[in-house]
Scaffold this motif. Structure first.
Motif, PDB file in Angstrom:
ATOM      1  N   MET A  30       0.946  -1.303  -0.042  1.00 35.93           N
ATOM      2  CA  MET A  30       0.033  -0.077   0.075  1.00 35.93           C
ATOM      3  C   MET A  30       0.861   1.205   0.000  1.00 35.93           C
ATOM      4  SD  MET A  30      -3.019   1.655  -0.095  1.00 35.93           S
ATOM      5  CE  MET A  30      -4.174   0.072   0.518  1.00 35.93           C
ATOM      6  N   PHE A  31       1.855   1.238   0.932  1.00 31.40           N
ATOM      7  CA  PHE A  31       2.931   2.232   1.002  1.00 31.40           C
ATOM      8  C   PHE A  31       4.141   2.210   0.184  1.00 31.40           C
ATOM      9  CE2 PHE A  31       0.186   2.849   4.436  1.00 31.40           C
ATOM     10  CZ  PHE A  31      -0.095   4.191   4.466  1.00 31.40           C
ATOM     11  N   ALA A  32       4.165   3.019  -0.957  1.00 27.59           N
ATOM     12  CA  ALA A  32       5.522   2.512  -1.835  1.00 27.59           C
ATOM     13  C   ALA A  32       6.724   3.218  -1.357  1.00 27.59           C
ATOM     14  CB  ALA A  32       5.213   3.259  -3.305  1.00 27.59           C
ATOM     15  N   GLY A  33       6.650   4.088  -0.156  1.00 27.57           N
ATOM     16  CA  GLY A  33       7.852   4.884   0.304  1.00 27.57           C
ATOM     17  C   GLY A  33       7.479   5.817   1.119  1.00 27.57           C
ATOM     18  N   VAL A  34       8.552   6.269   1.668  1.00 26.97           N
ATOM     19  CA  VAL A  34       7.953   7.565   2.637  1.00 26.97           C
ATOM     20  C   VAL A  34       9.185   8.515   2.259  1.00 26.97           C
ATOM     21  CG1 VAL A  34       8.448   8.261   5.121  1.00 26.97           C
ATOM     22  CG2 VAL A  34       7.859   5.803   4.590  1.00 26.97           C
ATOM     23  N   TRP A  35       8.328   9.822   2.072  1.00 27.25           N
ATOM     24  CA  TRP A  35       9.467  10.864   1.896  1.00 27.25           C
ATOM     25  C   TRP A  35       9.711  11.537   3.331  1.00 27.25           C
ATOM     26  CZ3 TRP A  35      11.294  12.704  -2.531  1.00 27.25           C
ATOM     27  CH2 TRP A  35      10.709  12.397  -3.716  1.00 27.25           C
ATOM     28  N   ALA A  36      10.998  11.905   3.426  1.00 28.98           N
ATOM     29  CA  ALA A  36      11.347  12.361   4.766  1.00 28.98           C
ATOM     30  C   ALA A  36      12.420  13.702   4.587  1.00 28.98           C
ATOM     31  CB  ALA A  36      12.010  11.133   5.450  1.00 28.98           C
ATOM     32  N   ILE A  37      12.265  14.501   5.353  1.00 27.11           N
ATOM     33  CA  ILE A  37      13.334  15.569   5.800  1.00 27.11           C
ATOM     34  C   ILE A  37      13.479  15.690   6.942  1.00 27.11           C
ATOM     35  CG2 ILE A  37      14.111  17.844   5.754  1.00 27.11           C
ATOM     36  CD1 ILE A  37      12.677  18.292   2.980  1.00 27.11           C
ATOM     37  N   PHE A  38      14.521  15.123   7.648  1.00 24.63           N
ATOM     38  CA  PHE A  38      14.740  14.851   9.167  1.00 24.63           C
ATOM     39  C   PHE A  38      15.025  16.041   9.911  1.00 24.63           C
ATOM     40  CE2 PHE A  38      15.678  10.155   8.030  1.00 24.63           C
ATOM     41  CZ  PHE A  38      14.286   9.775   8.094  1.00 24.63           C
ATOM     42  N   GLY A  39      14.955  16.241  11.201  1.00 26.63           N
ATOM     43  CA  GLY A  39      15.264  17.214  12.079  1.00 26.63           C
ATOM     44  C   GLY A  39      14.980  16.769  13.328  1.00 26.63           C
ATOM     45  N   HIS A  40      15.323  17.648  14.572  1.00 26.44           N
ATOM     46  CA  HIS A  40      14.872  17.271  15.751  1.00 26.44           C
ATOM     47  C   HIS A  40      13.404  17.264  15.897  1.00 26.44           C
ATOM     48  CE1 HIS A  40      12.945  20.233  18.100  1.00 26.44           C
ATOM     49  NE2 HIS A  40      13.459  21.284  17.514  1.00 26.44           N
ATOM     50  N   GLY A  41      12.834  15.949  16.249  1.00 24.92           N
ATOM     51  CA  GLY A  41      11.341  15.832  16.114  1.00 24.92           C
ATOM     52  C   GLY A  41      10.899  14.610  15.542  1.00 24.92           C
ATOM     53  N   ASN A  42      11.968  14.129  14.390  1.00 26.14           N
ATOM     54  CA  ASN A  42      11.651  12.701  13.958  1.00 26.14           C
ATOM     55  C   ASN A  42      12.982  12.167  13.619  1.00 26.14           C
ATOM     56  OD1 ASN A  42      12.705  14.414  11.685  1.00 26.14           O
ATOM     57  ND2 ASN A  42      11.046  13.753  10.372  1.00 26.14           N
ATOM     58  N   VAL A  43      13.941  12.909  13.887  1.00 25.95           N
ATOM     59  CA  VAL A  43      15.297  11.995  13.196  1.00 25.95           C
ATOM     60  C   VAL A  43      15.605  10.752  14.061  1.00 25.95           C
ATOM     61  CG1 VAL A  43      17.044  13.705  14.285  1.00 25.95           C
ATOM     62  CG2 VAL A  43      17.685  12.122  12.456  1.00 25.95           C
ATOM     63  N   ALA A  44      15.260  10.946  15.426  1.00 22.91           N
ATOM     64  CA  ALA A  44      15.916   9.748  16.341  1.00 22.91           C
ATOM     65  C   ALA A  44      14.738   8.903  16.671  1.00 22.91           C
ATOM     66  CB  ALA A  44      16.291  10.333  17.743  1.00 22.91           C
ATOM     67  N   GLY A  45      13.480   9.222  16.261  1.00 26.90           N
ATOM     68  CA  GLY A  45      12.455   8.444  16.232  1.00 26.90           C
ATOM     69  C   GLY A  45      11.887   7.707  15.067  1.00 26.90           C
ATOM     70  N   ILE A  46      11.323   8.202  14.053  1.00 27.24           N
ATOM     71  CA  ILE A  46      10.897   7.881  12.899  1.00 27.24           C
ATOM     72  C   ILE A  46      12.309   7.542  11.863  1.00 27.24           C
ATOM     73  CG2 ILE A  46       9.609   8.178  10.626  1.00 27.24           C
ATOM     74  CD1 ILE A  46       7.878   9.987  12.421  1.00 27.24           C
ATOM     75  N   GLY A  47      13.117   8.286  12.061  1.00 26.83           N
ATOM     76  CA  GLY A  47      14.406   8.449  11.222  1.00 26.83           C
ATOM     77  C   GLY A  47      14.924   6.857  11.459  1.00 26.83           C
ATOM     78  N   GLU A  48      14.996   6.670  12.912  1.00 26.76           N
ATOM     79  CA  GLU A  48      15.903   5.221  13.315  1.00 26.76           C
ATOM     80  C   GLU A  48      14.986   4.155  12.891  1.00 26.76           C
ATOM     81  OE1 GLU A  48      16.805   2.015  15.802  1.00 26.76           O
ATOM     82  OE2 GLU A  48      14.895   2.986  15.861  1.00 26.76           O
ATOM     83  N   ALA A  49      13.677   4.202  12.975  1.00 29.33           N
ATOM     84  CA  ALA A  49      12.894   3.138  12.673  1.00 29.33           C
ATOM     85  C   ALA A  49      13.014   2.775  11.042  1.00 29.33           C
ATOM     86  CB  ALA A  49      11.136   3.374  12.919  1.00 29.33           C
TER      87      ALA A  49
END
Length: 616
Positions: A30-49
């Motif tokens: 269903m999900f072909a990918g994730v677009w991401a720009i990391f910063g404080h607030g997602n780099v250590a959580g979603i980014g790590e995952a």
């Protein structure tokens, strides 16, 4: 019960990976990918995952948060909402940058999952960098900006809340009626918190398009209404594409000999040269379709929300005509005092075709429609031919690009004067050959949208047609297209300003003011002439500037041969538009003004408003 200990962010990503969809090509993620720009607030959580599953669920880096979300929208639109992408950004400005794109997705009913970083749920380190502090309500964060532009919104303040929130998110993302953007606010501390999740929560789930059949009474009412009509016209909307009802729609209008006008979203529902295809409809519509609508006794709207551009601000259609609206959403089906027929187009159209066996539109009406259709084809040929002038029109450029495009190629656009020219003049036989974001008409969508379109249709040549104004608003994803090997052809039409709004300003009686660069506050030297080719090359693309349509056609050959994205710049005349077709658009004119031109424009406006009132 077997459990697995995961952080909230890891659980979100694992759940997304378990979601599958049944498509015409088989079972797909269903999900072909994730677009991401990391910063404080997602780099250590979603980014790590995301890092640990990067080979199964690709993460794509962009240069602008709004732009990457536009790419996700374009991807889902091109895939007919069967597949989608998620977007994550840091807390604060990174997250808020996606709000405009969320509005684009909301208006156009496109599924995108937004996962913006949020401020600390524990509030222990508050106030943190980039945190918006609300003096009277500490529960408000910048992520609350997503609420009015999301079909579903939730803030996950405990990991276990995912057990109820994620299924609801998927319900909305895959529902044919409620489909649109979903936002899950993700406080950065909660992203890293762990919980023992049931393993069953991550079992594979295959989603299928839910198809709702029509109510028996509404169906019978619709059949009788059509039987009584002598001069019917059909409006084809984007819902035909999302329902996958192209063949059923063709059979319906062909069997009953019904003339069809296409909306911006519905364009491509029939091949351009189909005998029932009269061309576009409405404010930027074909003269053929609009003249038929002025004399019709029944409009059959299929899968359209009947926005003001399609309806000519409620003044296009014969006020004595009746309106039948077939739509999967009752919200849309009752608009404009329509007789509603709520149901899925792929299921409902064959029922109508079978029940109306033997019915045809009146012979004189069929002949009239054919005469109008052929006349419009001649008008398109005239508007798109090379006149050899020093500054070509947008229509001439559209014609050159259209002639260059192959049968399975796609044109992408969104804002300015180009959508009007393209809706009137672009010809496609490919159902997805015309990609227009015109629900929100968001300047800056075009280039990023081209990238998302290419991701969804890698075998198609993708042409992005964009004005200088939109280009300068958002262009950084040219670099992304080169970085990801997503070759797109960018055709930049430079008319030195916001030409479309300049013309609208003058139509409403105003002088040239703050739209064309020559009418803006500048230094004595004037505004600089942007070198779009040099800029495109600086971002990694190939490119060249041309001055004539003949040169443009030759450049398009080189662009098609290029292995990487290619930018072609051409100067155009801001004053020339295709006058054939078209219709009045309700843009309010000042009741009181010192300018005589404004007072005259107000008189014209009131005349049109009187006609509009008859259709209310």
């Amino acid at each position: 019960m077997n459990t697995i200990k995961l952080t909230m962010a890891q659980a979100v990503i694992r759940y997304l990976m378990a979601q599958k969809v049944e498509t015409d090509e088989g079972i797909k993620p269903m999900f072909a990918g994730v677009w991401a720009i990391f910063g404080h607030g997602n780099v250590a959580g979603i980014g790590e995952a995301l890092y640990h599953v990067k080979d199964q669920l690709p993460t794509y880096r962009a240069h602008n948060e709004q732009a990457m979300a536009h790419a996700a929208i374009a991807f889902a639109k091109t895939k007919n909402r069967q597949q989608m992408m998620a977007c994550t950004a840091s807390a604060g400005p990174g997250a808020v940058n996606m709000v405009t794109a969320a509005a684009v997705a909301h208006v156009n009913r496109i599924p995108v999952l937004f996962l913006p970083g949020d401020t600390f749920a524990t509030r222990m380190p508050d106030p943190v960098l980039q945190q918006v502090e609300n003096f009277h309500d500490h529960t408000l964060t910048s992520n609350d900006c997503f609420r009015p532009v999301s079909r579903f919104f939730d803030r996950i303040t405990r990991p276990e809340q995912l057990l109820t929130s994620l299924p609801q998110a998927m319900r909305v993302l895959t529902d044919p009626v409620e489909c649109g953007p979903v936002t899950l606010g993700m406080p950065q501390d909660v992203q890293t918190m762990a919980f023992d999740f049931p393993e069953s929560f991550f079992e594979e789930k295959v989603h299928r398009l839910r198809r709702q059949g029509p109510d028996a009474f509404e169906l019978a009412q619709a059949i009788e209404l059509i039987k009584q009509a002598k001069n019917p016209v059909v409006i084809a909307g984007g819902g035909i594409h999302y329902s996958g009802a192209l063949s059923e729609f063709d059979e319906f209008v062909s069997a009953l000999k019904l003339p069809v006008g296409e909306t911006q979203a519905g364009k491509g529902a029939l091949p351009w040269d189909h005998q029932q295809n009269m061309g576009s409809i409405g404010v930027t519509g074909a003269g053929s379709t609009n003249r038929l609508c002025a004399e019709t006794d029944l409009i059959i709207a299929v899968g359209t929300r009947l926005g003001d551009f399609a309806s000519g601000s409620r003044s296009l259609i014969n006020p004595e005509a009746k309106l039948l609206s077939l739509n999967v959403a009752s919200f849309d089906a009752v608009k404009h005092k329509a007789v509603s027929l709520v149901g899925d187009a792929k299921l409902t159209l064959p029922m109508l075709t079978q029940a109306l066996s033997g019915y045809e539109a009146a012979g004189a009406w069929v002949d009239r429609a054919e005469t109008e259709r052929l006349a419009w084809h001649a008008a398109v040929e005239d508007a798109t031919r090379d006149r050899g002038t020093s500054l070509p029109s947008d229509g001439e450029v559209v014609g050159a690009v259209n002639r260059s495009a192959g049968e399975q190629d796609i044109v992408v656009c969104a804002a300015g004067g180009l959508p009007g020219e393209l809706q009137k003049l672009w010809r496609t036989r490919y159902s997805r050959g015309y990609h227009m974001e015109y629900g929100y008409s968001c300047m800056g969508y075009e280039i990023a949208g081209g990238v998302g379109t290419k991701m969804a249709a890698p075998d198609s040549e993708v042409y992005v047609m964009v004005g200088d104004g939109s280009y300068l608003m958002m262009n950084s994803e040219i670099a992304t297209s080169v970085m990801l090997g997503l070759k797109v052809i960018f055709v930049v039409l430079d008319n030195r300003g916001y030409g479309c709004i300049h013309r609208l300003q003058q139509f409403c009686g105003g002088p040239g003011f703050n739209n064309m660069l020559e009418d803006c506050l500048t230094t004595e030297e004037g505004a600089p002439k942007t070198d779009f080719v040099a800029h495109g090359k600086a971002l990694g693309a190939n490119g060249e500037k041309v001055t004539t349509i003949e040169e443009l056609e030759a450049a398009l050959v080189r662009a098609k041969a290029s292995p990487i994205s290619y930018l072609i710049e051409i100067d155009t005349d801001p004053t020339i538009v295709t006058h054939s077709g078209g219709h009045w658009w309700d843009v309010a004119v000042a009741e009181v003004s010192e300018r005589e031109q404004v007072r005259d424009a107000r008189k014209v406006y009131e005349e049109h408003k009187a006609r509009q009132f008859k259709n209310l």
